[in-house]
Scaffold this motif. Structure first.
Motif, PDB file in Angstrom:
ATOM      1  N   ARG A   6      11.930 -19.118 -44.301  1.00  7.06           N
ATOM      2  CA  ARG A   6      12.189 -18.285 -43.141  1.00  7.06           C
ATOM      3  C   ARG A   6      10.878 -18.161 -42.366  1.00  7.06           C
ATOM      4  NH1 ARG A   6      16.585 -15.913 -41.694  1.00  7.06           N
ATOM      5  NH2 ARG A   6      16.575 -14.044 -40.465  1.00  7.06           N
ATOM      6  N   LEU A   7      10.839 -18.760 -41.157  1.00  3.63           N
ATOM      7  CA  LEU A   7       9.632 -18.810 -40.352  1.00  3.63           C
ATOM      8  C   LEU A   7       9.942 -18.345 -38.937  1.00  3.63           C
ATOM      9  CD1 LEU A   7       8.389 -22.351 -41.433  1.00  3.63           C
ATOM     10  CD2 LEU A   7       7.607 -20.147 -42.314  1.00  3.63           C
ATOM     11  N   THR A   8       8.928 -17.928 -38.213  1.00  5.08           N
ATOM     12  CA  THR A   8       9.076 -17.473 -36.847  1.00  5.08           C
ATOM     13  C   THR A   8       9.360 -18.658 -35.931  1.00  5.08           C
ATOM     14  OG1 THR A   8       7.574 -15.630 -37.222  1.00  5.08           O
ATOM     15  CG2 THR A   8       7.897 -16.301 -34.951  1.00  5.08           C
ATOM     16  N   CYS A   9      10.354 -18.511 -35.068  1.00  3.41           N
ATOM     17  CA  CYS A   9      10.726 -19.538 -34.099  1.00  3.41           C
ATOM     18  C   CYS A   9      10.721 -18.901 -32.716  1.00  3.41           C
ATOM     19  CB  CYS A   9      12.127 -20.087 -34.380  1.00  3.41           C
ATOM     20  SG  CYS A   9      12.297 -20.870 -35.991  1.00  3.41           S
ATOM     21  N   LYS A  10       9.979 -19.469 -31.776  1.00  2.96           N
ATOM     22  CA  LYS A  10       9.950 -18.956 -30.411  1.00  2.96           C
ATOM     23  C   LYS A  10      11.303 -19.208 -29.768  1.00  2.96           C
ATOM     24  CE  LYS A  10       7.133 -18.894 -26.265  1.00  2.96           C
ATOM     25  NZ  LYS A  10       7.309 -17.497 -26.095  1.00  2.96           N
ATOM     26  N   LEU A  11      11.854 -18.182 -29.125  1.00  5.22           N
ATOM     27  CA  LEU A  11      13.165 -18.289 -28.497  1.00  5.22           C
ATOM     28  C   LEU A  11      13.024 -18.767 -27.056  1.00  5.22           C
ATOM     29  CD1 LEU A  11      14.812 -14.934 -29.651  1.00  5.22           C
ATOM     30  CD2 LEU A  11      15.014 -17.176 -30.703  1.00  5.22           C
ATOM     31  N   THR A  12      13.963 -19.594 -26.628  1.00  6.65           N
ATOM     32  CA  THR A  12      14.033 -19.969 -25.219  1.00  6.65           C
ATOM     33  C   THR A  12      14.621 -18.786 -24.464  1.00  6.65           C
ATOM     34  OG1 THR A  12      16.288 -20.827 -25.404  1.00  6.65           O
ATOM     35  CG2 THR A  12      14.459 -22.387 -25.829  1.00  6.65           C
ATOM     36  N   ASN A  13      14.536 -18.820 -23.140  1.00  4.70           N
ATOM     37  CA  ASN A  13      15.138 -17.748 -22.340  1.00  4.70           C
ATOM     38  C   ASN A  13      16.631 -17.657 -22.595  1.00  4.70           C
ATOM     39  OD1 ASN A  13      12.727 -16.963 -21.209  1.00  4.70           O
ATOM     40  ND2 ASN A  13      12.936 -18.301 -19.431  1.00  4.70           N
ATOM     41  N   GLU A  14      17.287 -18.820 -22.764  1.00  6.70           N
ATOM     42  CA  GLU A  14      18.723 -18.821 -23.037  1.00  6.70           C
ATOM     43  C   GLU A  14      19.020 -18.177 -24.391  1.00  6.70           C
ATOM     44  OE1 GLU A  14      17.747 -21.809 -20.072  1.00  6.70           O
ATOM     45  OE2 GLU A  14      17.008 -21.581 -22.086  1.00  6.70           O
ATOM     46  N   GLU A  15      18.185 -18.468 -25.400  1.00  6.83           N
ATOM     47  CA  GLU A  15      18.393 -17.856 -26.719  1.00  6.83           C
ATOM     48  C   GLU A  15      18.154 -16.351 -26.661  1.00  6.83           C
ATOM     49  OE1 GLU A  15      15.668 -20.510 -28.798  1.00  6.83           O
ATOM     50  OE2 GLU A  15      17.335 -21.152 -30.074  1.00  6.83           O
ATOM     51  N   ARG A  16      17.137 -15.922 -25.906  1.00 10.19           N
ATOM     52  CA  ARG A  16      16.871 -14.483 -25.755  1.00 10.19           C
ATOM     53  C   ARG A  16      18.069 -13.796 -25.119  1.00 10.19           C
ATOM     54  NH1 ARG A  16      10.719 -13.090 -24.009  1.00 10.19           N
ATOM     55  NH2 ARG A  16      11.353 -11.038 -24.738  1.00 10.19           N
ATOM     56  N   ASP A  17      18.609 -14.427 -24.047  1.00  8.81           N
ATOM     57  CA  ASP A  17      19.781 -13.853 -23.378  1.00  8.81           C
ATOM     58  C   ASP A  17      20.966 -13.783 -24.333  1.00  8.81           C
ATOM     59  OD1 ASP A  17      18.298 -13.638 -21.052  1.00  8.81           O
ATOM     60  OD2 ASP A  17      19.166 -15.425 -20.109  1.00  8.81           O
ATOM     61  N   ALA A  18      21.147 -14.852 -25.121  1.00  6.99           N
ATOM     62  CA  ALA A  18      22.256 -14.876 -26.081  1.00  6.99           C
ATOM     63  C   ALA A  18      22.096 -13.770 -27.121  1.00  6.99           C
ATOM     64  CB  ALA A  18      22.347 -16.243 -26.760  1.00  6.99           C
ATOM     65  N   ARG A  19      20.870 -13.578 -27.612  1.00  2.27           N
ATOM     66  CA  ARG A  19      20.637 -12.530 -28.614  1.00  2.27           C
ATOM     67  C   ARG A  19      20.830 -11.134 -27.987  1.00  2.27           C
ATOM     68  NH1 ARG A  19      21.199 -13.046 -33.533  1.00  2.27           N
ATOM     69  NH2 ARG A  19      19.255 -12.234 -34.341  1.00  2.27           N
ATOM     70  N   ALA A  20      20.443 -10.966 -26.724  1.00  2.00           N
ATOM     71  CA  ALA A  20      20.653  -9.684 -26.033  1.00  2.00           C
ATOM     72  C   ALA A  20      22.148  -9.430 -25.885  1.00  2.00           C
ATOM     73  CB  ALA A  20      19.960  -9.702 -24.671  1.00  2.00           C
ATOM     74  N   HIS A  21      22.898 -10.469 -25.511  1.00  2.00           N
ATOM     75  CA  HIS A  21      24.355 -10.339 -25.397  1.00  2.00           C
ATOM     76  C   HIS A  21      24.964 -10.000 -26.759  1.00  2.00           C
ATOM     77  CE1 HIS A  21      28.444 -10.972 -24.060  1.00  2.00           C
ATOM     78  NE2 HIS A  21      28.628 -11.807 -25.075  1.00  2.00           N
ATOM     79  N   GLU A  22      24.505 -10.702 -27.793  1.00  2.00           N
ATOM     80  CA  GLU A  22      25.000 -10.445 -29.151  1.00  2.00           C
ATOM     81  C   GLU A  22      24.747  -8.991 -29.546  1.00  2.00           C
ATOM     82  OE1 GLU A  22      24.336 -11.944 -33.757  1.00  2.00           O
ATOM     83  OE2 GLU A  22      23.208 -12.905 -32.153  1.00  2.00           O
ATOM     84  N   SER A  23      23.570  -8.490 -29.195  1.00  2.00           N
ATOM     85  CA  SER A  23      23.231  -7.103 -29.514  1.00  2.00           C
ATOM     86  C   SER A  23      24.207  -6.140 -28.831  1.00  2.00           C
ATOM     87  CB  SER A  23      21.796  -6.812 -29.065  1.00  2.00           C
ATOM     88  OG  SER A  23      21.494  -5.451 -29.241  1.00  2.00           O
ATOM     89  N   THR A  24      24.524  -6.422 -27.570  1.00  2.00           N
ATOM     90  CA  THR A  24      25.461  -5.576 -26.818  1.00  2.00           C
ATOM     91  C   THR A  24      26.847  -5.595 -27.458  1.00  2.00           C
ATOM     92  OG1 THR A  24      24.242  -6.012 -24.788  1.00  2.00           O
ATOM     93  CG2 THR A  24      26.477  -5.197 -24.539  1.00  2.00           C
ATOM     94  N   VAL A  25      27.314  -6.781 -27.823  1.00  2.00           N
ATOM     95  CA  VAL A  25      28.633  -6.912 -28.465  1.00  2.00           C
ATOM     96  C   VAL A  25      28.635  -6.172 -29.799  1.00  2.00           C
ATOM     97  CG1 VAL A  25      30.223  -8.554 -29.552  1.00  2.00           C
ATOM     98  CG2 VAL A  25      29.212  -9.073 -27.320  1.00  2.00           C
ATOM     99  N   LEU A  26      27.551  -6.312 -30.554  1.00  2.00           N
ATOM    100  CA  LEU A  26      27.474  -5.646 -31.855  1.00  2.00           C
ATOM    101  C   LEU A  26      27.467  -4.126 -31.709  1.00  2.00           C
ATOM    102  CD1 LEU A  26      24.960  -8.041 -33.610  1.00  2.00           C
ATOM    103  CD2 LEU A  26      27.366  -7.720 -34.206  1.00  2.00           C
ATOM    104  N   VAL A  27      26.842  -3.623 -30.661  1.00  2.00           N
ATOM    105  CA  VAL A  27      26.854  -2.167 -30.415  1.00  2.00           C
ATOM    106  C   VAL A  27      28.294  -1.707 -30.206  1.00  2.00           C
ATOM    107  CG1 VAL A  27      26.225  -0.364 -28.753  1.00  2.00           C
ATOM    108  CG2 VAL A  27      24.505  -1.989 -29.521  1.00  2.00           C
ATOM    109  N   LYS A  28      29.058  -2.469 -29.418  1.00  2.00           N
ATOM    110  CA  LYS A  28      30.473  -2.111 -29.187  1.00  2.00           C
ATOM    111  C   LYS A  28      31.260  -2.151 -30.495  1.00  2.00           C
ATOM    112  CE  LYS A  28      30.586  -3.709 -24.424  1.00  2.00           C
ATOM    113  NZ  LYS A  28      31.066  -4.749 -23.497  1.00  2.00           N
ATOM    114  N   ASP A  29      31.035  -3.217 -31.292  1.00  2.00           N
ATOM    115  CA  ASP A  29      31.706  -3.329 -32.590  1.00  2.00           C
ATOM    116  C   ASP A  29      31.338  -2.160 -33.485  1.00  2.00           C
ATOM    117  OD1 ASP A  29      31.469  -6.979 -32.952  1.00  2.00           O
ATOM    118  OD2 ASP A  29      32.785  -5.725 -31.730  1.00  2.00           O
TER     119      ASP A  29
END
Length: 116
Positions: free
Chosen positions: A5-28
């Motif tokens: 398990r190592l640190t991986c720099k996220l692309t802007n698209e991955e950051r946006d996807a993770r932000a969206h995932e966070s929002t969906v998870l909050v609703k769940d």
């Protein structure tokens, strides 16, 4: 070969996807909280898991990097008697450590026999 398990720099698209995932998870999370009284034990475990995922997605979106399983390869450097760990996804050197006395002896013997 294995993974670490190592640190991986996220692309802007991955950051946006993770932000969206966070929002969906909050609703769940909120939806499960609303059903909490039905089966507190079962839902408690689900809530705990969702909260951890929610925090992880939020952290990744905020920080721009996250820990992931990455394939690595361990290489022996007999010139300076070190063990190197390399990322296979980026080709980067992760760490270098000195060989133990046992490893050093084994590799010296192999060199003398012409086995390496």
């Amino acid at each position: 070969m294995g993974t670490e398990r190592l640190t991986c720099k996220l692309t802007n698209e991955e950051r946006d996807a993770r932000a969206h995932e966070s929002t969906v998870l909050v609703k769940d999370y909120k939806a499960i909280e609303d059903r909490k009284s039905l089966t507190a034990k079962t839902l408690g475990a689900e809530l705990k898991e969702l909260r951890a995922k929610m925090e992880e997605a939020s952290r990744a979106a905020r920080d721009g990097h996250e820990e992931r399983e990455v394939e690595v390869e361990t290489r022996v450097n007999v010139m300076d008697y070190t063990i190197e760990t390399w990322r296979l996804d980026t080709g980067e050197l992760v760490r270098v450590r000195a060989m133990t006395d046992e490893e050093r002896t084994r590799h010296r013997q192999q060199r003398l026999r012409g086995l390496d």
